[in-house]
Design an enzyme around this catalytic site. Structure first.
Site, short mmCIF file in Angstrom:
data_model
loop_
_atom_site.label_atom_id
_atom_site.label_comp_id
_atom_site.label_asym_id
_atom_site.label_seq_id
_atom_site.Cartn_x
_atom_site.Cartn_y
_atom_site.Cartn_z
CG HIS A 224 -0.63 -0.46 2.47
ND1 HIS A 224 0.52 -0.05 3.09
CD2 HIS A 224 -1.24 -1.29 3.35
CE1 HIS A 224 0.60 -0.61 4.28
NE2 HIS A 224 -0.45 -1.38 4.47
CG ASP A 297 -4.71 -3.14 3.50
OD1 ASP A 297 -4.80 -4.17 4.20
OD2 ASP A 297 -4.29 -2.06 3.95
O1 DOR Z 1 -5.95 -0.25 7.81
C1 DOR Z 1 -5.37 -1.30 8.01
N1 DOR Z 1 -6.04 -2.39 8.43
N2 DOR Z 1 -4.05 -1.36 7.84
C2 DOR Z 1 -3.34 -2.42 8.26
O2 DOR Z 1 -2.14 -2.37 8.19
C3 DOR Z 1 -4.00 -3.57 8.86
C4 DOR Z 1 -5.41 -3.66 8.47
C5 DOR Z 1 -6.20 -4.60 9.34
O3 DOR Z 1 -5.78 -5.75 9.48
O4 DOR Z 1 -7.22 -4.21 9.88
ZN ZN Z 2 -3.03 -4.89 5.19
#
Ligand code: DOR
Ligand code: ZN
Length: 407
Positions: A224, A297
């Site tokens: 990201h 993500d």
């Molecule tokens: O926004 C995020 N959510 N960034 C991360 O690095 C982890 C992810 C999560 O697992 O909820």
């Molecule tokens: Zn992630």
């Protein structure tokens, strides 16, 4: 006689119509008169929440959402509870996933990352056959994985290089985050998130990760990426011939800090939403191939969790079923070509993660217009930050391991 799916009169990127055949357990014909054939997507960055977060997502719901979006391969992150940072936990996780996918009859292809934890770096070599990479959280996010001290980072990059393990980094500098948190301690609104985790936080960590990769000869995948500064560093590293790869996520391409006024804490994600000018830099980097892949993500949390006050609400967006529609819509707007979409979502992730080739495809209707509706999403989280967006270009059928799935 071998059995086949025949996809009739389907359009291909080259512009011609043809019949396309895929080996199957049954004979079937799809009339694809108005559809375009693309290789099924690979999503190199998902959080399917097993074990420990099953109330947010399971492999049954996650796989259903993926397949509905034309995705037949997912690479799952290790920030589970407990974190997937040892071979024993990795094998236990594989057992859970296999059982869930079998019960759901959704045989999605997957790969797993091992989580970097300074106490468990000796697990890397032993786990290397079971993983697609080592995931290092250089800054804290959801879960308790964090490894930001220089000596552990050195050790991890070195072991990875020696064992030919790809290192994937969540590149945000933890010390700078903590510093900024104090600086903005008087603010409780969600928008402060983008100031605390500002572009310098990402640039500092990317700088260090590239330095470590260069020093140890490690293959590096930066997840990201979201800012112009990170991309300049990566562009330079590529120029030097370093094996450094960059991922961009849909929310940094299609959303920006303007969303806080509408969604407040629901708009939290790490790295945070950026100002619109950073998205312009991402599009430039897609077009000059500095960005190799798109990873969603996909990070589901319940709406109840997301609506908690700033400081308590978790970061992350569900998005996997909108991965392809968002890109096809960008294609309809002339921002990206179908060829580039295939490269970002299929060819480059297949090469970088050295995934076995397969004959999975997705048939898309480039002219279908639909509004994103939380209620129709298959993710267990049942919401997305794209609610209400009208998108042109949607998948119609996904073919996974010779089985046809309606999207
Ligand atoms: O926004 C995020 N959510 N960034 C991360 O690095 C982890 C992810 C999560 O697992 O909820
Ligand atoms: Zn992630």
């Amino acid at each position: 006689m071998s059995l086949m799916i025949e996809i009739r009169k389907v359009q291909t990127i080259g512009g011609h119509r043809t019949s396309h055949f895929i080996k199957s357990k049954t004979d079937a014909v799809i009339d694809a008169e108005n559809l375009m054939l693309l290789p099924a997507l690979i999503d190199p960055h998902v959080h399917f929440r097993v074990p420990g977060g099953e109330y947010k997502e399971t492999w049954a719901t996650g796989a259903a959402a993926a397949i509905a979006g034309g995705v037949t391969t997912v690479l799952d992150m290790p920030n589970n509870s407990p974190a997937c940072s040892t071979k024993e936990r990795l094998l236990a996780k594989i057992d859970l996933i296999e059982a869930e996918l079998k019960a759901a009859k959704l045989p999605i292809r997957y790969g797993l990352y091992l989580g970097a934890d300074r106490r468990h770096l000796n697990e890397m070599a032993a786990s290397k056959k079971q993983i697609v990479g080592l995931k290092i959280y250089m800054g804290s996010s959801t879960g308790d994985l964090l490894m930001n001290d220089r000596s552990s980072l050195d050790e991890a990059f070195q072991i990875a290089a020696k064992n030919d393990i790809l290192v994937a980094v969540h590149a945000e500098d933890e010390a700078l985050i903590q510093h900024n948190r104090k600086k903005y301690a008087d603010r409780a609104d969600a928008a402060v998130h983008s100031l605390i985790r500002d572009p310098a936080v990402a640039a500092k960590a990317v700088h260090l990760a590239i330095e470590l990769a260069k020093q140890h000869g490690t293959r590096l995948y930066i997840v990201h990426t979201s800012t112009r500064e990170e991309l300049s560093l990566i562009r330079q590293a590529k120029k030097e011939g370093l094996p450094v790869y960059a991922e961009a996520s849909p929310h940094h391409l299609f959303l920006n800090t303007g969303l806080y006024s509408k969604l407040s804490t629901r708009a939290l994600v790490n790295p945070p939403l950026r100002e619109e000018k950073e998205a312009d830099a991402l599009w430039e980097a897609i077009n000059d191939e500095t960005i190799d892949t798109i990873g969603t993500d996909h990070a589901p949390h319940t709406l109840e969790e997301k609506n908690a006050p700033y400081g308590t609400a978790p970061s992350g967006f569900p998005s996997i079923e909108l991965y392809l529609p968002l890109l096809l819509n960008a294609c309809a707007q002339g921002k990206i070509s179908l060829e580039t979409i295939v490269s970002l979502t299929h060819t480059r992730p297949q090469e970088i993660f050295r995934l076995p080739l397969n004959d999975d495809v997705v048939l898309v209707d480039l002219n279908k217009v639909k509004t994103v509706d939380n209620k129709s999403l298959k993710t267990k989280a049942k919401w997305s930050p794209y609610e209400g967006m009208e998108l042109k270009g949607w998948p119609r059928y996904t073919i996974l391991r010779g089985e046809i799935y309606d999207c």
